[in-house]
Design a protein around this motif. Structure first.
Motif, mmCIF file in Angstrom:
data_model
loop_
_atom_site.group_PDB
_atom_site.id
_atom_site.type_symbol
_atom_site.label_atom_id
_atom_site.label_comp_id
_atom_site.label_asym_id
_atom_site.label_seq_id
_atom_site.Cartn_x
_atom_site.Cartn_y
_atom_site.Cartn_z
ATOM 1 N N LYS A 169 0.426 -1.059 0.422
ATOM 2 C CA LYS A 169 -0.336 -0.127 0.275
ATOM 3 C C LYS A 169 1.133 1.299 -0.045
ATOM 4 C CE LYS A 169 -4.594 -2.003 1.656
ATOM 5 N NZ LYS A 169 -5.336 -1.928 0.975
ATOM 6 N N GLY A 170 1.011 1.873 1.278
ATOM 7 C CA GLY A 170 1.410 2.958 1.217
ATOM 8 C C GLY A 170 3.320 3.255 0.598
ATOM 9 N N ILE A 171 3.630 2.081 0.844
ATOM 10 C CA ILE A 171 5.398 2.443 0.034
ATOM 11 C C ILE A 171 5.329 2.627 -1.474
ATOM 12 C CG2 ILE A 171 5.517 -0.133 -0.055
ATOM 13 C CD1 ILE A 171 8.015 2.004 1.203
ATOM 14 N N GLY A 172 4.523 2.277 -1.810
ATOM 15 C CA GLY A 172 4.478 2.939 -3.620
ATOM 16 C C GLY A 172 3.560 4.271 -3.599
ATOM 17 N N GLY A 173 3.366 4.645 -2.842
ATOM 18 C CA GLY A 173 2.057 5.961 -2.981
ATOM 19 C C GLY A 173 1.783 5.994 -3.968
ATOM 20 N N GLY A 174 0.890 4.857 -4.133
ATOM 21 C CA GLY A 174 -0.205 4.736 -6.035
ATOM 22 C C GLY A 174 -0.324 3.307 -6.563
ATOM 23 N N PHE A 175 1.212 3.130 -7.131
ATOM 24 C CA PHE A 175 2.574 3.037 -7.368
ATOM 25 C C PHE A 175 2.473 1.288 -7.005
ATOM 26 C CE2 PHE A 175 5.333 0.146 -10.100
ATOM 27 C CZ PHE A 175 5.264 1.199 -11.778
ATOM 28 N N PRO A 176 1.944 -0.361 -7.613
ATOM 29 C CA PRO A 176 1.268 -1.329 -7.110
ATOM 30 C C PRO A 176 3.222 -1.123 -6.773
ATOM 31 C CG PRO A 176 0.029 -1.924 -9.660
ATOM 32 C CD PRO A 176 1.424 0.314 -8.817
ATOM 33 N N LEU A 177 3.171 -2.018 -5.170
ATOM 34 C CA LEU A 177 4.415 -1.932 -4.866
ATOM 35 C C LEU A 177 4.442 -3.236 -3.316
ATOM 36 C CD1 LEU A 177 7.789 -2.064 -4.803
ATOM 37 C CD2 LEU A 177 8.003 0.489 -4.469
ATOM 38 N N GLY A 178 5.348 -3.750 -3.358
ATOM 39 C CA GLY A 178 4.896 -4.816 -1.529
ATOM 40 C C GLY A 178 5.936 -4.845 -1.529
ATOM 41 N N ALA A 179 6.411 -5.809 -0.626
ATOM 42 C CA ALA A 179 7.766 -6.370 0.258
ATOM 43 C C ALA A 179 7.571 -7.081 1.523
ATOM 44 C CB ALA A 179 8.656 -4.636 0.484
ATOM 45 N N VAL A 180 9.048 -8.084 2.009
ATOM 46 C CA VAL A 180 8.462 -8.627 2.271
ATOM 47 C C VAL A 180 10.014 -8.531 3.385
ATOM 48 C CG1 VAL A 180 9.129 -11.055 3.602
ATOM 49 C CG2 VAL A 180 7.263 -10.610 2.210
#
Length: 391
Positions: free
Chosen positions: A243-254
């Motif tokens: 969610k917020g990590i991409g600021g609107g760009f599809p992005l996730g992380a572990v």
């Protein structure tokens, strides 16, 4: 005839063509105050200049190469996340759902490589939401999520939210991890008290378990710290972010410690798009803003102001609202009226909120909203509540 877009969403009859800050504009010129942020995604608001610049600059050079090669933007974002968190290593995904899949795999592979392959069970809690993949719905376990999608992925034990004795009693020789959201989002904006998070960390330490935190919705500055677990003074072994990590760009992380990630060697996991240059360029810009202490201090100040005004709103409309709950700018209004009616009435006042379980409406505004935006939000909520009460 089935629509060309698979009809799995109950969409509102709204279509936006432009966004700026905390505001969205329709084709006919109506301006909506956005207290949803794309469900906690647009952490820096719509069309933030730094994100537009980062995306544009990267798009003019390189979009995608795959993870067969080194990606400098990915390395830069991983370094920022390691610098500012508990983590030693990061794997990039496109979404929180994909992050959940890896978190489950990582926990199970950890014990397999430690010579304890029987330890596969993960303890989860009612009201949780961990995405809509096979692992995600099995982890949540609610009828709404799983009905019709069996057989479910095994290995999850569902417990009562807030029942620490139940956690202790559920641990067995097959338990691998505890997985929990520090603040439940879909479940109705239910924070886990700091003392309980501390207790869960201690339970994991005492029993040799991994603690997995799902900060997909409550992370990246949303609660006033970079990640919500920091308020409790604990650290997880594995954490899901999106969610917020991409600021609107599809992005996730572990994110994970070196020990927790030790089983994930070359070939054990992968992603074609995860961590591509475009997403990570934007993610770096997001981190540069949100990881700043002054920025987080402003989030806390604005959160206090908004909560104060919302408490007044609840007092003024006791027939519509019961209480304010949440942390930082991840707030919920527990409703006496039907929450969907409040959301719908808000649309008529050009106000966007998001429904959740437990008859709650979520208020997840951009972290950059202004004091004037807060005042206007409460004014529109006040008007909305009056209309719902009159109806």
């Amino acid at each position: 005839m089935i629509p060309s877009v698979l009809p799995t969403y109950n969409r509102a009859p709204l279509e936006f063509v432009k966004g700026e800050g905390a505001w969205l504009t329709t084709a006919d010129g109506r301006r909506f105050l956005d207290l949803g942020s794309g469900i906690a995604v647009n952490a820096l608001g719509h069309a933030h200049p730094a994100l537009v610049e980062a995306l544009t600059a990267q798009a003019q050079n390189l979009w995608h190469v795959s993870n067969l090669y080194q990606i400098p933007q990915q390395q830069a974002l991983a370094d920022k996340l390691v610098e500012h968190t508990f983590a030693d290593t990061v794997f990039f995904t496109n979404s929180g759902t994909e992050a959940c899949e890896l978190a489950v795999k990582m926990a199970r592979k950890y014990f397999y490589d430690k010579g304890q392959p029987e330890r596969v069970e993960i303890l989860t809690f009612d009201g949780s939401f961990h995405g809509r993949s096979s692992a995600g719905i099995a982890a949540a376990g609610s009828e709404k999520m799983v009905k019709g999608f069996g057989p479910l992925l095994p290995g999850f034990v569902h417990l009562t939210f807030g029942d620490l004795d139940g956690v202790t009693n559920a641990i067995s020789e097959t338990t691998a991890a505890i997985m929990i959201e520090p603040v439940q989002g879909e479940g109705g904006i239910r924070p886990v008290p700091d003392a309980e998070l501390k207790a869960l960390r201690q339970i994991c330490d005492d029993n040799g378990l991994l603690l997995i935190l799902d900060e997909v919705q409550c992370g990246v500055g949303r609660t006033g710290k970079l990640f919500a677990h920091e308020w409790a003074g604990i650290t997880p072994d594995i954490m899901m972010v999106a969610k917020g990590i991409g600021g609107g760009f599809p992005l996730g992380a572990v994110l994970a410690t070196e020990d927790a990630a030790s089983g994930m060697t070359a070939g054990t996991h992968g992603s074609t798009y995860g961590g591509n240059p475009l997403g990570c360029a934007v993610g770096c810009a997001v981190m540069d803003h949100i990881a700043d202490d002054a920025f987080l201090a402003e989030v806390n100040r604005k959160a206090g102001l908004m909560r104060q005004k919302l408490e007044g709103l609840v007092a003024d409309h006791p027939e519509v609202f019961e209480e304010v709950r949440g942390a930082g700018l991840m707030l919920g209004l527990k409703c006496k009226a039907v929450n969907a009616d409040v959301v719908q009435a808000g649309y008529g006042n050009e106000l966007i909120t998001v429904p959740a379980a437990d008859n709650v409406i979520r208020l997840l505004p951009p972290l950059t909203l202004t004091d004037e935006d807060i005042a206007e939000a409460v004014r529109r909520l006040d008007k909305t509540a009056a209309q719902v009460a009159a109806a």
